[in-house]
Motif scaffolding. Sequence first.
Motif, mmCIF file in Angstrom:
data_model
loop_
_atom_site.group_PDB
_atom_site.id
_atom_site.type_symbol
_atom_site.label_atom_id
_atom_site.label_comp_id
_atom_site.label_asym_id
_atom_site.label_seq_id
_atom_site.Cartn_x
_atom_site.Cartn_y
_atom_site.Cartn_z
ATOM 1 N N ALA A 1 0.864 -1.179 0.000
ATOM 2 C CA ALA A 1 0.000 0.000 0.000
ATOM 3 C C ALA A 1 0.902 1.231 0.000
ATOM 4 C CB ALA A 1 -0.905 0.002 1.222
ATOM 5 N N SER B 1 0.072 4.657 -0.121
ATOM 6 C CA SER B 1 -0.321 5.939 0.450
ATOM 7 C C SER B 1 -0.153 6.073 1.962
ATOM 8 C CB SER B 1 -1.772 6.254 0.085
ATOM 9 O OG SER B 1 -1.878 6.405 -1.298
ATOM 10 N N LEU C 1 -1.771 10.945 -7.781
ATOM 11 C CA LEU C 1 -1.273 10.320 -6.554
ATOM 12 C C LEU C 1 -0.891 11.394 -5.550
ATOM 13 C CD1 LEU C 1 0.961 7.374 -7.793
ATOM 14 C CD2 LEU C 1 -1.209 7.230 -6.613
ATOM 15 N N TRP D 1 -3.926 12.699 -3.852
ATOM 16 C CA TRP D 1 -4.504 11.784 -2.862
ATOM 17 C C TRP D 1 -3.560 11.487 -1.713
ATOM 18 C CZ3 TRP D 1 -6.305 9.088 -7.799
ATOM 19 C CH2 TRP D 1 -7.587 9.541 -8.133
ATOM 20 N N GLN D 2 -2.299 11.856 -1.883
ATOM 21 C CA GLN D 2 -1.337 11.557 -0.821
ATOM 22 C C GLN D 2 -0.840 12.816 -0.127
ATOM 23 O OE1 GLN D 2 1.495 9.231 -2.970
ATOM 24 N NE2 GLN D 2 0.309 7.370 -2.791
ATOM 25 N N LEU D 3 -1.609 13.870 -0.194
ATOM 26 C CA LEU D 3 -1.303 15.113 0.513
ATOM 27 C C LEU D 3 0.050 15.692 0.124
ATOM 28 C CD1 LEU D 3 -2.281 13.910 4.093
ATOM 29 C CD2 LEU D 3 -3.783 14.913 2.388
ATOM 30 N N ARG D 4 0.386 15.640 -1.161
ATOM 31 C CA ARG D 4 1.626 16.266 -1.616
ATOM 32 C C ARG D 4 1.378 16.816 -3.014
ATOM 33 N NH1 ARG D 4 4.344 12.442 -4.740
ATOM 34 N NH2 ARG D 4 3.173 10.518 -4.849
ATOM 35 N N SER E 1 -1.063 -1.925 -9.678
ATOM 36 C CA SER E 1 -1.355 -2.128 -8.271
ATOM 37 C C SER E 1 -2.865 -2.267 -8.107
ATOM 38 C CB SER E 1 -0.841 -0.910 -7.497
ATOM 39 O OG SER E 1 -0.980 -1.110 -6.147
ATOM 40 N N PRO E 2 -3.401 -3.133 -7.293
ATOM 41 C CA PRO E 2 -2.727 -4.019 -6.352
ATOM 42 C C PRO E 2 -2.158 -5.306 -6.964
ATOM 43 C CG PRO E 2 -5.073 -4.344 -6.209
ATOM 44 C CD PRO E 2 -4.858 -3.262 -7.218
ATOM 45 N N ARG F 1 -4.435 2.241 -7.134
ATOM 46 C CA ARG F 1 -3.034 2.171 -6.763
ATOM 47 C C ARG F 1 -2.778 2.939 -5.473
ATOM 48 N NH1 ARG F 1 2.284 4.244 -9.923
ATOM 49 N NH2 ARG F 1 3.746 3.500 -8.373
ATOM 50 N N ALA F 2 -3.477 4.051 -5.318
ATOM 51 C CA ALA F 2 -3.255 4.870 -4.129
ATOM 52 C C ALA F 2 -3.836 4.225 -2.878
ATOM 53 C CB ALA F 2 -3.869 6.256 -4.333
ATOM 54 N N THR F 3 -4.776 3.291 -3.069
ATOM 55 C CA THR F 3 -5.522 2.796 -1.914
ATOM 56 C C THR F 3 -5.101 1.414 -1.428
ATOM 57 O OG1 THR F 3 -7.380 3.924 -2.926
ATOM 58 C CG2 THR F 3 -7.860 2.577 -1.018
ATOM 59 N N LEU F 4 -4.872 0.493 -2.357
ATOM 60 C CA LEU F 4 -4.859 -0.917 -1.946
ATOM 61 C C LEU F 4 -3.469 -1.491 -1.736
ATOM 62 C CD1 LEU F 4 -7.639 -2.299 -4.287
ATOM 63 C CD2 LEU F 4 -7.791 -1.848 -1.847
ATOM 64 N N PRO F 5 -3.339 -2.364 -0.766
ATOM 65 C CA PRO F 5 -2.097 -3.148 -0.656
ATOM 66 C C PRO F 5 -2.108 -4.314 -1.651
ATOM 67 C CG PRO F 5 -3.540 -3.692 1.176
ATOM 68 C CD PRO F 5 -4.266 -2.683 0.333
#
Lengths: 582, 320
Positions: A315, A317, B36, B39-42, B206-207, B282-286
């Motif tokens: 993961a 994020s 990304l 969604w990832q605060l950057r 991803s995932p 991709r941003a969310t899942l392992p």
Amino acid sequence: MSLERAVIVDLQQRFGDAVLSEQATADSISTIWIHRNRIVDVLRFLKSEIISPYKMLYDLTAIDEHGRKHRANQPASRFTVVYHLLSFDRNQDIRIKVPLEEENPSLDSATSVFANANWYEREVWDMFGIRFTGHPHLRRILMPRSWEGHPLRKEHPARATEMGPYQLPEEKEAKEQHDLQFRPEDWGLKTHDENSEFMFLNLGPQHPGTHGVLRIILQLDGEEIIDAVPDIGFHHRGAEKMGERQTWHSYIPYTDRVDYLGGVMNNLPYVLALEQLAGITVPERAQVIRVMLCEFFRISSHLVWYGTFAQDIGAMSPVLYMFTDREYILKIIEGITGGRMHPSWFRIGGVAQDLPLDWQKPIQEFLNYFPKRLKEYDTLVMGNSIFKGRTVGVGAYSQAEAVEWGVTGAGLRATGLDWDFRKKRPYSGYQNFDFEVPIAHNGDCYDRGLVRIEEMRQSLRIIEQCLKNMPAGHYKSDHPLTTPPRKEDTLVHIETLINHFLNTTWGPVMPVNESFFGIEATKGSNGYYLISDGSTHAHRTRIRTPSFPHLQMLPLLARHGTVSDLMATLGSIDFVLADLDR
Amino acid sequence: MMAEYPLFFAVLIPVCILFGFVTAGSMLIWAERRLLGLWQLRYGPNRVGPFGLLQVVADTLKMFFKEDWIPPFADKSVFVIAPAIIMTTVLLSFMIVPVSPDFVVFDSSVGLLVFLSLSSLGAYSVVLGGWASNNKYSLLGGLRAAAQMLGYEVFMGISLMGVVAMTGSFRLQDIVEAQRGMWNIGPQFIGFIIFYIAALAETHRSPFDLPEAESELVAGFHSEYSGLKFGMFFVGEYLGVTLMSSMMTLLFFGGWLGPVLPPVVWFFIKTTILISSFVLMRATLPRPRYDQLIVYGWRVLLPLALLNLLVTGGIVLMFQ
């Protein structure tokens, strides 16, 4: 007759002359000198033949006694091997010392009694040149194989300038390369079995999944791991050796860098051991400030673990969210101490400075902000079914295995053992705080995670109590060994002025004694064993770190899993390479 | 107009499709990183050109001028061919994609089958690339790609057969036209979900990025690749994402159909939203383990896809 007395009497009855003497230490841990011929029997006796046995080999190290002046009532020795055992039933420790008189001594290996003696004995061999007969793989562990001499011996130079300029001629380079090559037969590993030929995969020391310079050699059948051999020492910086040359006070910044995610949490066992040695009582305000900062660092360290663990599972994020929160904490820490990752802010007898004005506000804001974030992360990471599929039942060990391998901290509590040094042996006033010790029962990657996440919530509770009940008073003790002494007093008393002058120019002189202090650090139990010979620096500084035994266990956890499982396991152990290699 | 200048359009359409999709594919390098970032605060890349849009140009230039290195221990010819395979198969697939009723390179009556067969060939690229690199991590990546293919290929085709059964044609234009009343996402919701999962796995996104699994295999199958050959894997992946999103638009979201705006614009909007959903995944899942993916494919998704086909077929027969 107290329980500890009873053990000593038992030992004397059972082993007679092999029990050489007793030693009184500042930490009041029973310290018994044993003759080398019976050491393995004594360890076995203490581990399994008494009531409430000492089941964990908490630490194993040695002391070079060369040049030590004050050794009244101790058996003569050139080297002393020290076994530190812990009993969970008694909540007591015992220290066994073995005197060795020769220049190149040897004694029997304890690997047949304690599984985790393996790496510790290799370390002692590497650092002191003491041989352990019967050890399965007695070879250097932290230093390169081509290293000459044993670094923690007194005659070994401590500074690079004492060793002449470093040179790497071609032959030496070739030799070192050759030494680094992995030969399966050295480790008793087969290259094939009747069905398949195995692949040996060199994972690290440069690998995105190892969190630093850790090398693991995997014996693979397809993607299934048959066996694993960790190769450590790439991060070894001689932190213990430095303790023998820095003054007691100027060593504090070195401790910060041992578990570099733990910040001031590393200072704590060191200053506590020193205060125990010097008999300093720390004012209550300083104690609460220490607890507050330590708990902030616990959260900060756990956040790094949480994010990178999720990243190891794929993961991408969470780690960024968690570093944002960690930044929040580091800002608070910066506001109080002026430093971020390594504030080196604790002092012998207190802390460096009082809290700044308006220190409460950002902390209160954080307390309001963080629980919501933790809840979100539960959904994003721990609640995710793919994540669960990768971690539940993976990398599991039982409580008995954990104790056998010297596991402490969240890894131990995840097996169901309710053991937190903050509760069991309260230090720095932890007994005054209301918090719970989270435990889990399966001992797998997921449960280790659960324990740490709940720990963050408990840390918040502790910080809140610090915030609400910060005692008034001084942030430093008025004991003369407090370093540096209170500045305002130096302007009034000549005594304090002299102390200040001596302690800052020369360094404080600690009374002759030995002192150990272990705490519940971020990754497990971190402890400092300090030996003072009545000078401005330590005769021996031993750092007991949690990552060392935790990683020693890795082959056990890796076997019969896949490479993916290994990454999940590594992520869940929460180690720091500097904490491993020192 | 097309009837008047057949030769002109015969050249124009393929050129437009080729350049349009290749540009879209490479713009994804930028779009993915910005999304990304969001969604990832950057921030993501925002320095080169307005909104960092020229990042694509910078990246491409860099890739052109990087040393194009072939490791001495690699199987040279296969090493060179492998990245070309994915580019070729994906680009060829675009020929059957109709972005509007007439705007298609190859109007095939079995367009869907052509797509399925070409996209399956893409797996060779990864397997061969991993094998030819002669590197243990690449080999593990290649092995995973092969295993993964066994996991998703089985249900990928079947998941689309519901749509085919409803339309009665493999021709993509017919499938789109049949959605005038209702988009297929309604009746074929299960088919869509299964195909979406298969599409993620097919493009190694991803995932299901197991063959490259950064935290495990360093860079997996393309560990040894650099320069333009790496670039081909890289852009090939984004082209794959674009292709899969285009296909989903056509099969489940009514293709170019939509009010007011011209058909091409509708196609573009729908595809872009689907592409963004790939990035969101991709941003969310392992990442699952490869054996878990295979088990999930065979035990859950394959029966589900078959059930979906069975029910759809039953209903179609009932109303005939």
